[in-house]
Motif scaffolding. Sequence first.
Motif, PDB file in Angstrom:
ATOM      1  N   CYS A  97      29.786  43.676  39.936  1.00 21.89           N
ATOM      2  CA  CYS A  97      29.697  43.461  41.374  1.00 21.89           C
ATOM      3  C   CYS A  97      30.751  44.284  42.113  1.00 21.89           C
ATOM      4  O   CYS A  97      31.673  44.832  41.510  1.00 21.89           O
ATOM      5  CB  CYS A  97      29.891  41.983  41.674  1.00 21.89           C
ATOM      6  N   ASP A 129      29.273  41.211  33.094  1.00 23.79           N
ATOM      7  CA  ASP A 129      29.740  42.494  33.629  1.00 23.79           C
ATOM      8  C   ASP A 129      31.032  42.900  32.920  1.00 23.79           C
ATOM      9  O   ASP A 129      31.794  42.048  32.461  1.00 23.79           O
ATOM     10  CB  ASP A 129      30.003  42.388  35.131  1.00 23.79           C
ATOM     11  N   CYS A 151      35.655  37.625  38.999  1.00 21.55           N
ATOM     12  CA  CYS A 151      35.273  39.014  39.285  1.00 21.55           C
ATOM     13  C   CYS A 151      36.513  39.799  39.703  1.00 21.55           C
ATOM     14  O   CYS A 151      36.761  40.899  39.207  1.00 21.55           O
ATOM     15  CB  CYS A 151      34.273  39.085  40.430  1.00 21.55           C
ATOM     16  N   SER A 157      34.489  43.195  41.509  1.00 24.50           N
ATOM     17  CA  SER A 157      35.071  43.537  40.208  1.00 24.50           C
ATOM     18  C   SER A 157      35.372  45.030  40.117  1.00 24.50           C
ATOM     19  O   SER A 157      36.443  45.430  39.644  1.00 24.50           O
ATOM     20  CB  SER A 157      34.143  43.113  39.062  1.00 24.50           C
ATOM     21  N   CYS A 194      28.969  36.460  33.811  1.00 19.67           N
ATOM     22  CA  CYS A 194      27.851  37.334  34.197  1.00 19.67           C
ATOM     23  C   CYS A 194      27.610  38.465  33.196  1.00 19.67           C
ATOM     24  O   CYS A 194      26.587  39.128  33.263  1.00 19.67           O
ATOM     25  CB  CYS A 194      28.118  37.945  35.571  1.00 19.67           C
ATOM     26  N   ASN A 215      33.266  39.755  31.988  1.00 18.11           N
ATOM     27  CA  ASN A 215      33.333  38.480  32.703  1.00 18.11           C
ATOM     28  C   ASN A 215      32.333  37.555  32.018  1.00 18.11           C
ATOM     29  O   ASN A 215      31.133  37.830  32.036  1.00 18.11           O
ATOM     30  CB  ASN A 215      32.959  38.721  34.172  1.00 18.11           C
ATOM     31  N   ARG A 248      33.910  34.081  41.942  1.00 20.33           N
ATOM     32  CA  ARG A 248      34.314  35.403  42.426  1.00 20.33           C
ATOM     33  C   ARG A 248      35.763  35.712  42.054  1.00 20.33           C
ATOM     34  O   ARG A 248      36.150  36.875  41.979  1.00 20.33           O
ATOM     35  CB  ARG A 248      34.132  35.506  43.944  1.00 20.33           C
TER      36      ARG A 248
END
Length: 139
Positions: free
Chosen positions: A64, A40, A110, A67, A38, A35, A107
């Motif tokens: 998170c 991630d 995510c 995700s 972030c 992502n 989000r």
Amino acid sequence: MSSADIYRELILDYYRNPRNFGKLENVDISSRDTNPLCGDEIEIQVRVGEDQKIEEVKFTGKGCAISQASASMLTELAKGKPLEWVKELVKEDVFEMLGNPDLGPSRVKCALLGMKVLKTGVYGYLGAHYEDQDASTPP
Ligand code: FES
């Protein structure tokens, strides 16, 4: 308990006890992405069986709850499905799978990371290129 609470609990449960977490042997598809907001990441591996069906699928990653839960739920849904099913997946399917939570734009990325990774891998396996429609969505 409202249905939103139930889905929130479900997302947390998948985050804490991710289904299909791990690596596969004899992999036909291996796809990984991050992502950009972030850093991630999710990696999804698929073993393709007869009739171009998803025989086995696993994921690893860090990030998170949304995700990781989304990727885990997606692997459960995908198992046994034809690769064409993955091509036809749309973001609304993922939102529905998550119980249509009230997600802000960041989000959303995510929630959709797992689908993006799976689609990229399947498209590549089929010799096609996946154009991420969501990539142009501003954060
Ligand atoms: Fe990184 Fe959700 S905050 S994937």
